[in-house]
Design a protein around this motif. Structure first.
Motif, PDB file in Angstrom:
ATOM      1  N   ASP A 178      54.789  11.855   6.629  1.00 11.57           N
ATOM      2  CA  ASP A 178      53.841  11.460   5.782  1.00 11.57           C
ATOM      3  C   ASP A 178      52.294  11.252   6.210  1.00 11.57           C
ATOM      4  O   ASP A 178      51.484  10.497   5.883  1.00 11.57           O
ATOM      5  CB  ASP A 178      54.257   9.988   5.134  1.00 11.57           C
ATOM      6  CG  ASP A 178      54.456   8.888   6.077  1.00 11.57           C
ATOM      7  OD1 ASP A 178      54.591   7.774   5.613  1.00 11.57           O
ATOM      8  OD2 ASP A 178      54.666   9.436   7.417  1.00 11.57           O
ATOM      9  N   VAL A 179      52.169  12.119   7.653  1.00 12.59           N
ATOM     10  CA  VAL A 179      51.057  11.824   8.079  1.00 12.59           C
ATOM     11  C   VAL A 179      49.929  12.721   7.292  1.00 12.59           C
ATOM     12  O   VAL A 179      50.158  13.910   7.011  1.00 12.59           O
ATOM     13  CB  VAL A 179      50.825  12.321   9.681  1.00 12.59           C
ATOM     14  CG1 VAL A 179      49.590  12.096   9.951  1.00 12.59           C
ATOM     15  CG2 VAL A 179      51.928  11.326  10.352  1.00 12.59           C
ATOM     16  N   THR A 180      48.539  12.344   6.925  1.00 13.46           N
ATOM     17  CA  THR A 180      47.794  12.817   6.062  1.00 13.46           C
ATOM     18  C   THR A 180      46.568  13.327   7.160  1.00 13.46           C
ATOM     19  O   THR A 180      46.192  12.322   7.857  1.00 13.46           O
ATOM     20  CB  THR A 180      47.291  11.844   5.163  1.00 13.46           C
ATOM     21  OG1 THR A 180      48.273  11.585   4.147  1.00 13.46           O
ATOM     22  CG2 THR A 180      46.161  12.662   4.271  1.00 13.46           C
ATOM     23  N   LEU A 181      46.345  14.459   7.401  1.00 11.56           N
ATOM     24  CA  LEU A 181      45.126  14.879   8.225  1.00 11.56           C
ATOM     25  C   LEU A 181      43.768  14.755   7.403  1.00 11.56           C
ATOM     26  O   LEU A 181      43.861  15.401   6.260  1.00 11.56           O
ATOM     27  CB  LEU A 181      45.574  16.327   8.714  1.00 11.56           C
ATOM     28  CG  LEU A 181      46.664  16.527   9.426  1.00 11.56           C
ATOM     29  CD1 LEU A 181      46.809  17.993  10.014  1.00 11.56           C
ATOM     30  CD2 LEU A 181      46.681  15.616  10.779  1.00 11.56           C
ATOM     31  N   THR A 182      42.786  14.230   8.142  1.00 13.26           N
ATOM     32  CA  THR A 182      41.389  13.951   7.188  1.00 13.26           C
ATOM     33  C   THR A 182      40.315  14.609   8.431  1.00 13.26           C
ATOM     34  O   THR A 182      40.756  14.618   9.682  1.00 13.26           O
ATOM     35  CB  THR A 182      41.016  12.671   7.124  1.00 13.26           C
ATOM     36  OG1 THR A 182      41.115  11.989   8.362  1.00 13.26           O
ATOM     37  CG2 THR A 182      42.222  12.141   6.044  1.00 13.26           C
ATOM     38  N   SER A 183      39.432  15.187   7.915  1.00 13.72           N
ATOM     39  CA  SER A 183      38.184  15.575   8.802  1.00 13.72           C
ATOM     40  C   SER A 183      37.211  14.722   8.714  1.00 13.72           C
ATOM     41  O   SER A 183      36.827  14.283   7.680  1.00 13.72           O
ATOM     42  CB  SER A 183      37.906  17.045   8.359  1.00 13.72           C
ATOM     43  OG  SER A 183      37.515  16.957   7.157  1.00 13.72           O
ATOM     44  N   LYS A 184      36.501  14.478   9.787  1.00 16.60           N
ATOM     45  CA  LYS A 184      35.464  13.821   9.901  1.00 16.60           C
ATOM     46  C   LYS A 184      34.182  14.608  10.625  1.00 16.60           C
ATOM     47  O   LYS A 184      34.550  15.238  11.538  1.00 16.60           O
ATOM     48  CB  LYS A 184      35.566  12.338  10.713  1.00 16.60           C
ATOM     49  CG  LYS A 184      36.510  11.573  10.063  1.00 16.60           C
ATOM     50  CD  LYS A 184      36.771  10.348  10.762  1.00 16.60           C
ATOM     51  CE  LYS A 184      37.519   9.270  10.097  1.00 16.60           C
ATOM     52  NZ  LYS A 184      37.601   7.965  10.684  1.00 16.60           N
ATOM     53  N   ARG A 185      33.005  14.406  10.126  1.00 13.55           N
ATOM     54  CA  ARG A 185      31.993  15.037  10.670  1.00 13.55           C
ATOM     55  C   ARG A 185      31.679  14.515  12.278  1.00 13.55           C
ATOM     56  O   ARG A 185      31.791  13.066  12.713  1.00 13.55           O
ATOM     57  CB  ARG A 185      30.484  14.639   9.925  1.00 13.55           C
ATOM     58  CG  ARG A 185      29.381  15.418  10.405  1.00 13.55           C
ATOM     59  CD  ARG A 185      28.299  15.103   9.578  1.00 13.55           C
ATOM     60  NE  ARG A 185      27.956  13.784   9.525  1.00 13.55           N
ATOM     61  CZ  ARG A 185      27.118  13.290   8.784  1.00 13.55           C
ATOM     62  NH1 ARG A 185      26.399  13.787   8.012  1.00 13.55           N
ATOM     63  NH2 ARG A 185      26.899  11.814   8.976  1.00 13.55           N
ATOM     64  N   SER A 192      28.860   2.685   8.305  1.00 15.30           N
ATOM     65  CA  SER A 192      27.563   2.527   8.198  1.00 15.30           C
ATOM     66  C   SER A 192      26.888   3.850   8.680  1.00 15.30           C
ATOM     67  O   SER A 192      25.882   3.804   8.601  1.00 15.30           O
ATOM     68  CB  SER A 192      27.547   1.434   9.491  1.00 15.30           C
ATOM     69  OG  SER A 192      27.969   1.940  10.588  1.00 15.30           O
ATOM     70  N   ALA A 193      27.672   4.848   8.906  1.00 15.13           N
ATOM     71  CA  ALA A 193      26.995   6.196   9.573  1.00 15.13           C
ATOM     72  C   ALA A 193      26.869   6.886   8.422  1.00 15.13           C
ATOM     73  O   ALA A 193      26.346   8.098   8.364  1.00 15.13           O
ATOM     74  CB  ALA A 193      27.894   6.855  10.429  1.00 15.13           C
ATOM     75  N   ARG A 194      27.321   6.628   7.258  1.00 19.21           N
ATOM     76  CA  ARG A 194      27.108   7.602   5.866  1.00 19.21           C
ATOM     77  C   ARG A 194      25.828   7.549   5.311  1.00 19.21           C
ATOM     78  O   ARG A 194      25.240   6.630   5.456  1.00 19.21           O
ATOM     79  CB  ARG A 194      28.145   7.377   4.862  1.00 19.21           C
ATOM     80  CG  ARG A 194      29.647   7.220   5.471  1.00 19.21           C
ATOM     81  CD  ARG A 194      30.736   6.939   4.474  1.00 19.21           C
ATOM     82  NE  ARG A 194      30.536   7.740   3.040  1.00 19.21           N
ATOM     83  CZ  ARG A 194      31.357   7.693   2.112  1.00 19.21           C
ATOM     84  NH1 ARG A 194      32.046   6.535   1.947  1.00 19.21           N
ATOM     85  NH2 ARG A 194      31.113   8.549   1.083  1.00 19.21           N
ATOM     86  N   GLU A 195      25.312   8.594   4.978  1.00 23.95           N
ATOM     87  CA  GLU A 195      23.870   8.775   4.590  1.00 23.95           C
ATOM     88  C   GLU A 195      24.145   8.896   2.728  1.00 23.95           C
ATOM     89  O   GLU A 195      24.955   9.387   2.556  1.00 23.95           O
ATOM     90  CB  GLU A 195      23.406  10.123   5.072  1.00 23.95           C
ATOM     91  CG  GLU A 195      22.926   9.948   6.606  1.00 23.95           C
ATOM     92  CD  GLU A 195      22.017  11.191   7.003  1.00 23.95           C
ATOM     93  OE1 GLU A 195      21.986  12.014   6.198  1.00 23.95           O
ATOM     94  OE2 GLU A 195      21.718  11.075   8.044  1.00 23.95           O
ATOM     95  N   SER A 196      23.342   8.176   2.204  1.00 22.39           N
ATOM     96  CA  SER A 196      22.944   8.469   0.871  1.00 22.39           C
ATOM     97  C   SER A 196      22.258   9.477   0.252  1.00 22.39           C
ATOM     98  O   SER A 196      21.512  10.058   1.287  1.00 22.39           O
ATOM     99  CB  SER A 196      22.332   7.225   0.315  1.00 22.39           C
ATOM    100  OG  SER A 196      21.024   6.789   0.915  1.00 22.39           O
TER     101      SER A 196
END
Length: 507
Positions: A178-185, A192-196
């Motif tokens: 049940d492992v879900t792979l996610t991609s991150k920048r 806090s690092a996400r831009e609006s």
């Protein structure tokens, strides 16, 4: 190695093999036609590997030896003995019809030694067969996590390999599915690092070398641009750059709700209503949000006379009456007046037959409604600072503007206003206040402006001087675009300082 005849055991051992004195010796005793053999595999001191589910010293099989020979078929590889397990072979009596093997005597020691060597070689072959199994068990021991014992399980001691516990194969957890792979920048550390979306501005995304510059402003810049067939654009002139920079200061966003800015003076005739109108026009002309100026004079105010007078004759008292029925901005727009800069003005009651003055409660009701539809609410408080509306005005104030004329008594009264604020619980508002030195008469003033500015600079945050303007002195409607350039610049500088002060308090 020695052998004893049947029936002649001298030590009463009944023909049972003696325990090995070392890892490579074996004792053999002969009784009747059968023999009982016990073999211990050699053990290395630095290898305490135990395979899954095998307990040290456990008897795993019986070996029947007839005529000193081993069973014909060896066990499968998976069942081969480990290096540290003991094989115990018990030979039982054969039926009466079975032939009786010949027993070695003391004179046949060489034959007995040969038989023992044959048996030892067979055991060594089994140990070599078990070597791959031990290697596989060692690999599992280094990669399989140890299963913890829950309170309801029986606690047992796990065998260890290379100093680490080994879990039996049956106790190993099944692989996770049940492992879900996610991609991150790259470089993203968290929320806090996400831009609006508002950070995607044209200045950031567009290549300046491929963007067409706007038509330059300024005499020489525009002339050169025109003569070159619009191919040579050196940018705006100095005055145009200063004007655009000032506009950017005024238009800076204000986070949060509505901000209240009262304009005060302790003396009439110093231009308080005029400064309120100029400040509101400068703000509304540069900003995108709504700005309103409220005439909160308890008596007859003249703020609406300085802008376009509403034809419907509505006043602040009408807004007080419908405050509970307001459902949107269209209800407010039917009462206020709006000039060319988009400044909304809420006039005071001009009917002389009204005996009831505009009160503290009335102002709070108006402020509550205005806060829902405007970002900046300017208030012309009227003459004095002790009238009925002043308490609510100061309680809601985010920034204060104090107006002073260019005379000795007017300047002293303005300074005393700061003293009154400091001694009546508004010391911080007094230190953050903006003092406006308004010149309402033409010509050179009699007082030294440098001394006035130096005095108020010690008591307030900023000091702004508004020069004389004939249009203002005439007392009629003020058209912001028709004012002298120096007057417009002074009003815009006052607006920029006000916005910067409000932003500093919000930070």
């Amino acid at each position: 190695m020695t052998a004893k005849k049947n029936g002649d055991p001298e030590d009463g051992s009944l023909g049972v093999l003696d325990d090995a004195a070392s890892v490579d010796t074996t004792g053999i005793g002969i009784l009747g036609g059968t023999a009982q053999v016990r073999v211990t595999l050699p053990t290395e001191d630095d290898d305490d590997l135990a395979d899954d589910g095998v307990v040290e010293g456990e008897v795993i099989g019986d070996l029947i030896v007839d005529d000193l020979t081993l069973p014909a078929a060896p066990r499968p590889v998976d069942d081969a003995p480990r290096r540290d397990e003991v094989i115990e072979a018990v030979v039982v009596d054969e039926p009466a019809t079975a032939p009786t093997p010949e027993i070695a005597t003391d004179d046949t020691a060489e034959e007995e030694t040969a038989a023992a060597l044959f048996l030892a070689k067979a055991v060594a072959d089994r140990a070599e067969t078990a070597a791959p199994i031990r290697a596989s068990a060692s690999a599992r021991a280094t990669t399989t996590p140890v299963q913890k014992t829950t309170p309801v399980q029986k606690e047992t001691t796990m065998p260890e390999a290379d100093g680490k516990p080994v879990v039996p194969a049956a106790a190993r957890p099944a692989p996770r599915t049940d492992v879900t792979l996610t991609s991150k920048r790259l470089g993203e550390l968290g929320e806090s690092a996400r831009e609006s979306a508002d950070l995607l501005t044209p200045d950031r995304l567009l290549d300046p070398h491929r963007v067409t510059k706007p038509e330059p402003e300024g005499g020489w810049s525009h002339l050169l641009y025109t003569l070159s067939g619009r191919r040579l654009n050196i940018g705006d002139g100095r005055r145009a750059r200063e004007r655009k920079a000032l506009t950017a200061r005024i238009a800076a966003p204000l986070a949060g709700g509505a901000r209240f800015v009262p304009v005060l003076s302790r003396k009439g005739g110093v231009g308080k209503t005029t400064i309120t109108a100029l400040l509101g026009m400068a703000l509304a002309d540069a900003r995108e949000d709504r700005v309103i100026a409220v005439d909160a004079n308890p008596d007859r105010g003249t703020l609406a006379d300085r802008v376009q007078r509403p034809q419907h004759g509505k006043s602040v008292r009408d807004l007080v009456r419908i405050r509970d029925d307001v459902r949107g901005y269209h209800d407010i727009s039917a009462i206020v007046a709006r000039d060319a800069t988009r400044l909304d003005v809420l006039a005071s009651d001009a009917d002389p037959r009204v005996a009831e003055a505009f009160s503290d409660t009335d102002y709070r009701d108006v402020a509550d409604v205005a806060a829902h539809y405007y970002s900046l609410v300017l208030t012309d408080t009227g003459t004095g600072i002790v009238h009925s509306v002043m308490s609510a005005t100061l309680d809601l104030a985010d920034q204060i503007v104090i107006v002073s004329g260019l005379s000795v008594d007017e300047a002293r009264l303005a300074s005393e206003t700061l003293t009154w604020l400091e001694t009546n619980g508004y010391a911080q508002q007094a230190r953050d206040a903006i003092v406006v030195l308004n010149q309402s008469t033409p010509g050179t003033p009699l007082v030294r402006l440098g001394e006035l500015e130096a005095h108020f600079a010690t008591r307030a945050r900023s000091v702004v001087r508004v020069p004389y303007d004939p249009q203002i002195a005439a007392g009629g409607t003020i058209v912001f675009a028709n004012l002298l350039p120096e007057t417009r610049k002074a009003a815009r500088e006052l607006a920029a300082l006000l916005v910067e002060g409000l932003r500093a308090k919000a930070a």
